[in-house]
Scaffold this motif. Structure first.
Motif, PDB file in Angstrom:
ATOM      1  N   VAL A 467       0.842  -1.204   0.000  1.00  0.00           N
ATOM      2  CA  VAL A 467       0.000   0.000   0.000  1.00  0.00           C
ATOM      3  C   VAL A 467       0.875   1.252   0.000  1.00  0.00           C
ATOM      4  O   VAL A 467       0.730   2.126  -0.856  1.00  0.00           O
ATOM      5  CB  VAL A 467      -0.957   0.001   1.217  1.00  0.00           C
ATOM      6  CG1 VAL A 467      -1.816   1.261   1.232  1.00  0.00           C
ATOM      7  CG2 VAL A 467      -1.845  -1.235   1.195  1.00  0.00           C
ATOM      8  N   TYR A 468       1.781   1.335   0.963  1.00  0.00           N
ATOM      9  CA  TYR A 468       2.716   2.474   1.011  1.00  0.00           C
ATOM     10  C   TYR A 468       3.718   2.375  -0.134  1.00  0.00           C
ATOM     11  O   TYR A 468       4.061   3.361  -0.764  1.00  0.00           O
ATOM     12  CB  TYR A 468       3.422   2.484   2.361  1.00  0.00           C
ATOM     13  CG  TYR A 468       4.346   3.660   2.582  1.00  0.00           C
ATOM     14  CD1 TYR A 468       3.841   4.953   2.666  1.00  0.00           C
ATOM     15  CD2 TYR A 468       5.724   3.479   2.718  1.00  0.00           C
ATOM     16  CE1 TYR A 468       4.685   6.036   2.886  1.00  0.00           C
ATOM     17  CE2 TYR A 468       6.567   4.552   2.937  1.00  0.00           C
ATOM     18  CZ  TYR A 468       6.048   5.827   3.021  1.00  0.00           C
ATOM     19  OH  TYR A 468       6.881   6.895   3.223  1.00  0.00           O
ATOM     20  N   GLY A 469       4.196   1.184  -0.398  1.00  0.00           N
ATOM     21  CA  GLY A 469       5.101   0.955  -1.530  1.00  0.00           C
ATOM     22  C   GLY A 469       6.517   0.629  -1.100  1.00  0.00           C
ATOM     23  O   GLY A 469       7.107   1.373  -0.299  1.00  0.00           O
ATOM     24  N   MET A 470       7.033  -0.473  -1.630  1.00  0.00           N
ATOM     25  CA  MET A 470       8.397  -0.892  -1.291  1.00  0.00           C
ATOM     26  C   MET A 470       9.417   0.167  -1.695  1.00  0.00           C
ATOM     27  O   MET A 470      10.353   0.485  -0.951  1.00  0.00           O
ATOM     28  CB  MET A 470       8.707  -2.227  -1.974  1.00  0.00           C
ATOM     29  CG  MET A 470      10.139  -2.701  -1.807  1.00  0.00           C
ATOM     30  SD  MET A 470      10.549  -3.031  -0.085  1.00  0.00           S
ATOM     31  CE  MET A 470       9.761  -4.606   0.111  1.00  0.00           C
ATOM     32  N   LYS A 471       9.240   0.735  -2.907  1.00  0.00           N
ATOM     33  CA  LYS A 471      10.198   1.727  -3.405  1.00  0.00           C
ATOM     34  C   LYS A 471      10.253   2.946  -2.487  1.00  0.00           C
ATOM     35  O   LYS A 471      11.313   3.457  -2.152  1.00  0.00           O
ATOM     36  CB  LYS A 471       9.791   2.136  -4.821  1.00  0.00           C
ATOM     37  CG  LYS A 471      10.880   2.858  -5.603  1.00  0.00           C
ATOM     38  CD  LYS A 471      10.451   3.110  -7.045  1.00  0.00           C
ATOM     39  CE  LYS A 471      10.516   1.833  -7.851  1.00  0.00           C
ATOM     40  NZ  LYS A 471      10.235   2.090  -9.295  1.00  0.00           N
TER      41      LYS A 471
END
Length: 629
Positions: A467-471
């Motif tokens: 949701v927040y993002g790995m990147k």
């Protein structure tokens, strides 16, 4: 024509006091010493489970061969989730509730965490009360559980001196006998014969009630000033157990028959590695021993400076915790080997786990040693220090989470608020001091931090990476530490850790067994109550989602869910001087087209971390260009 507004480059909210070098918000508090954080984490992770659960788990799951799945599971799900929790806390300087500004839709995860920690804190302090009881009982020349013949003993009582004498003359049938230490624990300390079961708690045991009051008083005095006071106490409570453990280890390995216990503990049985149960047990041991998901790690990290090297600290604490568990196994099983030789029975007949080891088997072994009160006092003092710093973490987690939600009202009154929490949890724990209190303690232990805790950890992992993002998460760590997490951490966070946790959750549900204490089986209503405890913490997640969506305006999906899942406007580092790159835009006075240059002129020359911020900005620009193309 109006004049263009010039951003105020000279004065910021965090620099009005003239102290530009400060990295931590003063009103929130922070660690006052360099080792405060590291020792607090070690004290939190190295707890009672290292002494009374790991050695038993090791010998029942393949002895020395158990170390193979243990260290593999440590690498797959222990270290990565540990590092993720520390990163979230340090980056945001927020507690387990407020940290969900990262994705307000999932704030219910934080509420579930607080519920779990509160339930655990209630019964964990009762265990510390038992330890205090035995500690005071050891202050005598003759341990009260050494012999039969006391008012609490029954006709089945048989002490080891009689057994030893019997072995040399006539064979003694010990199958239907009970040791003095077991009767002391069940019939004197617990007085469990006064209760017929969990529905009949009986009277309050006032000596246990006073011990519980004392343990809560000790905890309160140590967290009175938050991490400023508990951070100093851990210099003693996190290091002294190691001194005692080494003393017990040296004494243990010099006893006659110690090798039998150590051999029993470490003999590798590699055929066990083909069993899925052994791998699940290894993952469970890692999961509970490191204390991930309870919010303690996140809370401690939130009091760090922004650039503290938590990457290094992660490996120090996790590997130190594993080594401590293995050492504790030597200390425990060397004494159990001596005890089995004294009694003339196999080691597996004296080996137990949990309270049975701490309050029955080990105290009985102490009575066989010269200077038994001295060794008994040392053992229980070690358990006291091991338990206290874990309890500090639980309490700090609860207090920090709530005060971060209401900083203007509660932070100035943090000491009073801590007192209210301690009193409330003490009153809730009074049922544990009754004659049937052990039944309630077993119920809390089995269900409060079971599948609910796993759901919390799995959800946290999925929200941060998907949701927040790995990147974006890796970029935040880059800004904070100066480097990005490698492929190992990214692979674990994306796939391996959540998959392992899911396997644990499924295993726990499939292999569910009703609670029991000795020969007592819990009634159905108690089982339902226990399951509800676990389910309630899980239900906090959808409840939090409903509240978050209702607070947003617009249609349910297009605006409500999507908007609530995005980070809040004020998400990011808590201090302005640490907010570089994309986080500058959310600050007052950042209308400049080059916010990073404004930031650098305001706070001085280019440091290595500003260089990192420039790299992060450049990466973001390149990504924007790629997306536009």
């Amino acid at each position: 024509l109006t004049q263009p507004v010039t951003p105020d480059l000279l004065v910021s909210p965090s620099s009005q006091d003239g102290d530009l070098g400060s990295e931590c918000p003063e009103d929130r508090g922070n660690w006052t010493g360099r080792l405060d954080f590291l020792l607090s984490c070690i004290g939190y992770c190295v707890g009672l489970g290292n002494v009374w659960r790991f050695p038993y788990r090791a010998y029942t799951n393949g002895g020395g061969a158990f170390l193979v799945p243990y260290f593999i599971m440590l690498a797959i799900c222990g270290i990565p989730i540990f590092f993720m929790e520390l990163s979230l806390g340090q980056f945001s300087s927020l507690g387990p509730l407020a940290v969900w500004k990262i994705s307000p839709l999932f704030k219910g995860v934080g509420m579930g965490t607080i519920l779990i920690v509160s339930l655990v804190a209630i019964y964990y302090n009762m265990i510390i009360a038992y330890v205090l009881f035995y500690l005071f009982a050891s202050l005598t020349s003759d341990l009260p559980w050494q012999h039969c013949g006391n008012w609490w003993n029954t006709d089945l009582c048989l002490d080891h001196h009689v057994i030893k004498a019997g072995n040399s003359t006539l064979p003694v049938n010990i199958s239907n006998t009970v040791s003095p230490s077991e009767e002391y624990w069940s019939r004197y300390v617990l007085h469990i014969q006064g209760s017929s079961g969990i529905g009949d708690p009986g009277r309050i045991r006032w000596n246990l009630c006073l011990c519980l009051l004392l343990s809560w008083t000790i905890v309160y005095l140590c967290i009175l000033k938050g991490v400023k006071s508990s951070g100093k106490v851990v210099y003693f409570t996190a290091t002294f157990p190691y001194l005692i453990l080494v003393m017990l280890l040296i004494r243990g390995v010099t006893l006659e028959g110690a090798w039998k216990g150590i051999q029993f503990y470490l003999t590798p049985q590699f055929d066990h590695l083909l069993s899925s149960k052994v791998w699940i047990e290894a993952a469970l041991q890692i999961f509970y021993s490191l204390g991930v998901g309870f919010g303690g790690l996140l809370t401690f990290a939130s009091y760090n400076t922004f650039h503290q090297n938590i990457y290094r600290d992660t490996f120090i604490v996790t590997l130190g915790n594993a080594i401590t568990s293995i050492l504790a196994g030597f200390a425990i099983f060397s004494v159990l080997g001596y005890m089995s030789q004294e009694l003339g029975v196999p080691v597996n007949q004296v080996a137990k786990a949990g309270p049975g080891l701490a309050f029955v088997v080990y105290p009985q072994a102490m009575t066989m040693l010269p200077l038994s009160p001295f060794w008994s006092f040392l053992f229980f003092f070690m358990l006291l220090t091991l338990g206290l710093d874990s309890q500090f973490a639980f309490m700090e987690t609860i207090v920090t989470a709530v005060t971060d939600e209401f900083p203007y009202y509660l932070r100035p009154k943090k000491a009073s608020f801590s007192a209210v929490i301690c009193i409330a949890l003490f009153l809730m724990g009074l049922i544990l001091t009754t004659e049937g209190g052990m039944y309630w303690l077993v119920l809390l232990d089995d269900y409060s931090a079971g599948f609910g805790l796993m759901v919390v950890v799995i959800t946290t992992c999925l929200v941060v990476t998907r949701v927040y993002g790995m990147k974006r998460f890796c970029r935040d760590i880059h800004m904070m530490l100066g480097f990005k997490p490698g492929p190992y951490f990214r692979a674990c966070w994306m796939v391996l850790s959540p998959a392992t946790m899911m396997a644990l959750l499924v295993y726990n549900i499939v292999k569910y067994q009703p609670s029991e204490y000795g020969n007592y089986r819990f009634p159905t209503w108690a089982e339902v109550l226990g399951i509800l405890m676990g389910v309630l913490s899980c239900l906090m997640i959808p409840m939090g989602m409903v509240v978050a969506v209702l607070q947003e305006e617009g249609t349910l999906w297009e605006v409500g869910v999507q908007q609530a899942s995005r980070p809040a406007m004020d998400w990011g580092p808590s201090l302005e001087e640490n907010r570089t790159g994309m986080y500058v835009a959310s600050l007052a006075g950042s209308q400049s087209p080059k916010p990073l240059m404004v930031h650098m002129r305001k706070y001085g020359g280019i440091t290595s971390y500003e260089n990192t911020a420039i790299e992060v900005d450049r990466e973001m620009e390149e990504e924007d260009e790629e997306e536009s193309m």
